[in-house]
Enzyme design. Structure first.
Site, PDB file in Angstrom:
ATOM      1  N   HIS A 110      18.984  -7.741  -3.388  1.00 17.16           N
ATOM      2  CA  HIS A 110      19.849  -8.917  -3.211  1.00 17.16           C
ATOM      3  C   HIS A 110      20.391  -8.975  -1.781  1.00 17.16           C
ATOM      4  O   HIS A 110      20.453 -10.042  -1.165  1.00 17.16           O
ATOM      5  CB  HIS A 110      21.025  -8.872  -4.187  1.00 17.16           C
ATOM      6  N   GLU A 122      17.358 -13.492  -9.139  1.00 18.94           N
ATOM      7  CA  GLU A 122      17.268 -12.278  -9.947  1.00 18.94           C
ATOM      8  C   GLU A 122      15.821 -11.793 -10.038  1.00 18.94           C
ATOM      9  O   GLU A 122      15.547 -10.588  -9.962  1.00 18.94           O
ATOM     10  CB  GLU A 122      17.815 -12.538 -11.353  1.00 18.94           C
ATOM     11  N   HIS A 142      17.204  -2.915  -7.168  1.00 18.55           N
ATOM     12  CA  HIS A 142      17.459  -4.320  -7.487  1.00 18.55           C
ATOM     13  C   HIS A 142      18.654  -4.841  -6.699  1.00 18.55           C
ATOM     14  O   HIS A 142      18.601  -5.935  -6.105  1.00 18.55           O
ATOM     15  CB  HIS A 142      17.703  -4.465  -8.990  1.00 18.55           C
ATOM     16  N   GLU A 143      19.743  -4.088  -6.696  1.00 15.17           N
ATOM     17  CA  GLU A 143      20.950  -4.554  -6.004  1.00 15.17           C
ATOM     18  C   GLU A 143      20.749  -4.592  -4.491  1.00 15.17           C
ATOM     19  O   GLU A 143      21.213  -5.517  -3.819  1.00 15.17           O
ATOM     20  CB  GLU A 143      22.137  -3.656  -6.374  1.00 15.17           C
TER      21      GLU A 143
END
Length: 279
Positions: A149, A208, A145-146
């Site tokens: 980004h 997100e 997920h990070e």
């Protein structure tokens, strides 16, 4: 009459300000999850990467000076091993990413936190590992997920949005202040507040969601079970407890997030199966 004035003059000016110098781009390929939104960038990628690298090294230097950096060799090795596997499959979304100057460190802190700055600067806090006790699959969900980004350059996109909103608020505040006879600073504050709720926060939730979807695909391609993202956020929900209303949050509610993850984790299941069969 006043509403007519705003419609005829103020709002078009605000629209023109926000449209000035906009450049749309596609930072990543859509992947199997189909994240293909065009992004508006007002800040150069090089400038953001330089700033991120400087901030990262300062933060890691501060942690090291307080003996909070990489204190547990086993934790560090575990995190770096997972990130290394995820880096290998970032090429599915952008070909340049595997060659970024990646850095991965673990910071001793009670915070449940992890992040990846632009250009591949990763930090994981021990609070996340020790309080959630994630499996490797769940930790891969966090890190995927990070990293997503960073691949999508959400930090760069956000910086441009904030710059545009600040300019619009300043111009609009002066117009409204002059017409209504109020202080221009108050008008700017009003527009900034409304803009934050109506524009910035919804976009943050969209970012997100994009990171969630790309994250499960990265995990699946790297041979980590994408379904682990669901159990991870169920754990996060139990630990986090109460939340603000979703429309006032920069993150989706746990319920919304988990529902979306169920759909996309299932979509990338064949990628996980293929990765598990590979030697």
């Amino acid at each position: 009459m006043r509403s007519c004035f705003l419609r005829q003059w103020a709002l078009p000016v605000l629209a023109a300000v926000l449209a000035t110098a906009c450049a749309t781009t596609r930072t990543t390929g859509g992947g199997s999850v189909g994240v293909d939104r065009e992004q508006t960038m007002l800040v150069s990628s090089a400038a953001v990467d330089r700033s991120a690298a400087k901030a990262y090294h300062e933060a890691m230097g501060a942690a090291q000076s307080r003996n909070l950096l990489n204190r547990d060799p086993q934790q560090l090795e575990r995190v770096r091993t997972i990130v290394k596997r995820l880096i290998t499959v970032t090429a599915a979304f952008r070909s340049d990413a595997p060659a970024w100057r990646w850095e991965v460190n673990v910071v001793s802190s009670k915070e449940l936190n992890a992040w990846c700055m632009p250009g591949g600067k990763v930090a994981v806090y021990t609070g996340l590992i020790e309080q959630l006790r994630p499996t490797d699959d769940e930790l891969a969900a966090v890190l995927g997920h990070e990293i997503a980004h960073a691949l999508r350059e959400h930090g760069r996109e956000k910086a441009g949005q904030e710059a545009g909103l600040n300019v619009a608020a300043a111009v609009g505040g002066a117009l409204i202040g002059a017409y209504f006879g109020i202080d221009a600073g108050l008008g700017q504050s009003m527009i900034g507040g409304v803009g934050d709720l109506a524009f910035m926060r919804p976009n943050s939730r969209e970012m997100e969601q994009e990171a969630d979807r790309i994250g499960v695909e990265l995990a699946a391609r790297a041979g980590y079970d994408p379904q682990a993202a669901i159990s991870l956020w169920e754990k996060m929900g139990r630990v986090a407890g109460g939340q603000p209303p979703q429309w006032l949050s920069t993150h989706p509610s746990h319920q919304s997030r988990i529902a979306d993850l169920r759909v996309y984790a299932q979509r990338v299941q064949p990628l996980y199966s293929a990765a598990r069969r590979s030697p």
